[in-house]
Design an enzyme around this catalytic site. Structure first.
Site, PDB file in Angstrom:
ATOM      1  N   CYS A  57      -4.616  -6.342   3.999  1.00  0.00           N
ATOM      2  CA  CYS A  57      -5.157  -7.074   3.279  1.00  0.00           C
ATOM      3  C   CYS A  57      -4.436  -7.679   2.020  1.00  0.00           C
ATOM      4  CB  CYS A  57      -6.216  -6.315   2.347  1.00  0.00           C
ATOM      5  SG  CYS A  57      -7.065  -7.405   0.992  1.00  0.00           S
ATOM      6  N   CYS A  69      -5.636  -7.949  -1.632  1.00  0.00           N
ATOM      7  CA  CYS A  69      -5.469  -6.705  -2.124  1.00  0.00           C
ATOM      8  C   CYS A  69      -4.271  -6.219  -2.483  1.00  0.00           C
ATOM      9  CB  CYS A  69      -6.213  -5.613  -1.329  1.00  0.00           C
ATOM     10  SG  CYS A  69      -7.559  -5.993  -0.445  1.00  0.00           S
ATOM     11  N   ASP A  70      -3.266  -6.635  -1.876  1.00  0.00           N
ATOM     12  CA  ASP A  70      -1.837  -5.586  -1.829  1.00  0.00           C
ATOM     13  C   ASP A  70      -0.763  -7.010  -2.250  1.00  0.00           C
ATOM     14  OD1 ASP A  70      -3.198  -3.435  -1.671  1.00  0.00           O
ATOM     15  OD2 ASP A  70      -2.732  -3.339   0.903  1.00  0.00           O
TER      16      ASP A  70
END
Ligand code: NAP
Length: 333
Positions: free
Chosen positions: A148, A151-152
């Site tokens: 992701c 997200c990261d």
């Protein structure tokens, strides 16, 4: 409650306890409908569900959930679970095997703890990123291996990143990662991309992006975090390695949309197609929210929004159905 083996009747059954399911449980509780949430990976401890959260549990830090500057995925999951439980929705640690649609429209949800029945079901069963299945992938997940970018990505400021895959997600997420990374190398197993030409064009124009084609990742290495990928050219057989600070894998996503025993309209990738006003699928009384639904993006925020709509719509649907049934039986008398 948790040990029930018998068949039970509800207004709404929520299948899956990720952010979408937990939001559905919260709204169902507040709507005062008889609802139950089923979560396969959870466990009921002293009457409270633990271990729900879906993909939240695979996410280290969440910094894009409005109102919360930064929170561990596991903490947000437990807060969402406790908040939903507070409004009275029952939560059971149970794995769903199949959802049957009876001739009168009743949905029978078969679980490892017995059968549950309701006129409406909200499917929030999510899905899983497809894995490469190479050495190091599972061991280094969360410490350099990610599925992701949104997200990261921010954790890889200035890093050289590898992106694996040749579809829309790989190229689009690879472009997104150039916001943080010093360099993004897209590694694809063929010489041609599955991704749309406009995305490929954009990637080729981006000075931070380069490509390694006809190549597969054979191993991901590093300790305690990712530092290298081992590669094999599938045309020449040549072996090589690339030093990277992280590996983002986008080789497809597998939605959990195989539970219903009748046809439910879905897109080419298997995601449920839903009415955008109500989140209802093509089967009356079956609603879908979160990662199982065909849509542009899959975020915690979109899952929460989908589930809000789905639960309000499902509540209205159940009430309208009950009114129709009452009117029908009054007419019959
Ligand atoms: P996808 O289109 O199925 O592409 C998966 C890619 O991963 C393919 O290039 C495939 O290679 C590769 N792959 C699969 N298994 C692999 C393995 N074991 N090792 C190495 N490579 C492997 O999946 P996606 O990119 O996640 O997209 C899914 C759906 O969402 C698609 O319909 C896509 O159009 C849509 N989507 C759209 C957008 C957008 O419109 N902006 C953005 C993201 C996703 P091959 O090509 O060789 O099969």
């Amino acid at each position: 409650m948790a040990d029930r083996e018998a068949e039970r009747e509800y207004d709404i059954i929520i299948v899956g306890g990720g952010p979408a399911g937990l939001t559905a449980a919260l709204y169902a509780g507040r709507n005062k409908v008889r609802a139950v949430l089923l979560e396969a990976k959870g466990a009921v401890v002293e009457g409270a569900l633990m271990g729900a959260g879906g993909q939240l549990l695979n996410t280290e830090l969440i910094e894009d959930y409005p109102g919360v500057k930064s929170i561990l995925g596991s903490d947000l999951a437990q807060i969402m679970t406790d908040q939903a439980a507070q409004f009275g929705t029952e939560m059971i640690a149970a794995s769903v095997g199949r959802i049957r649609v009876e001739p009168d429209g009743t949905k029978v949800v078969e679980t490892d703890r017995g059968e549950l029945r309701a006129p409406a079901v909200i499917i929030t069963a999510g899905g899983n990123p497809r894995k490469l299945g190479v050495p190091g992938e599972a061991e280094l997940a969360g410490v350099g291996v990610s599925y992701c970018a949104v997200c990261d990505g921010a954790f890889f400021q200035g890093a050289h990143l590898a992106v694996v895959g040749g579809g829309d997600a790989a190229v689009e997420e690879g472009l997104f990662l150039t916001r943080y990374a010093s360099r993004v190398t897209i590694i694809h197993r063929r010489g041609e991309f599955r991704a749309q030409p406009i995305l490929i064009h954009e990637a080729r124009e981006n000075p931070k992006v380069d490509f390694i084609l006809d190549t597969v990742v054979e191993a991901i290495e590093g300790a305690p975090k990712v530092s290298r990928v081992r590669l094999r050219n599938v045309v020449t057989g040549e072996l090589s390695s690339l030093d990277v600070g992280g590996v983002f894998i986008f080789v497809g996503f597998l939605p959990n949309t195989g539970l219903v025993d009748t046809h439910v309209d879905h897109d080419a990738a298997g995601y449920y197609v839903t009415n955008p006003m109500t989140m209802e699928t093509s089967v009356p009384g079956i609603f879908a929210a979160g990662d199982v639904r065909s849509q542009l993006t899959r975020q915690v925020t979109t899952a929460v929004g989908d589930a809000t709509t789905a639960t309000i719509a499902a509540t209205k649907w159940v009430e309208e159905r009950a009114r129709r049934l009452r009117a029908g039986s009054a007419e019959a008398r």
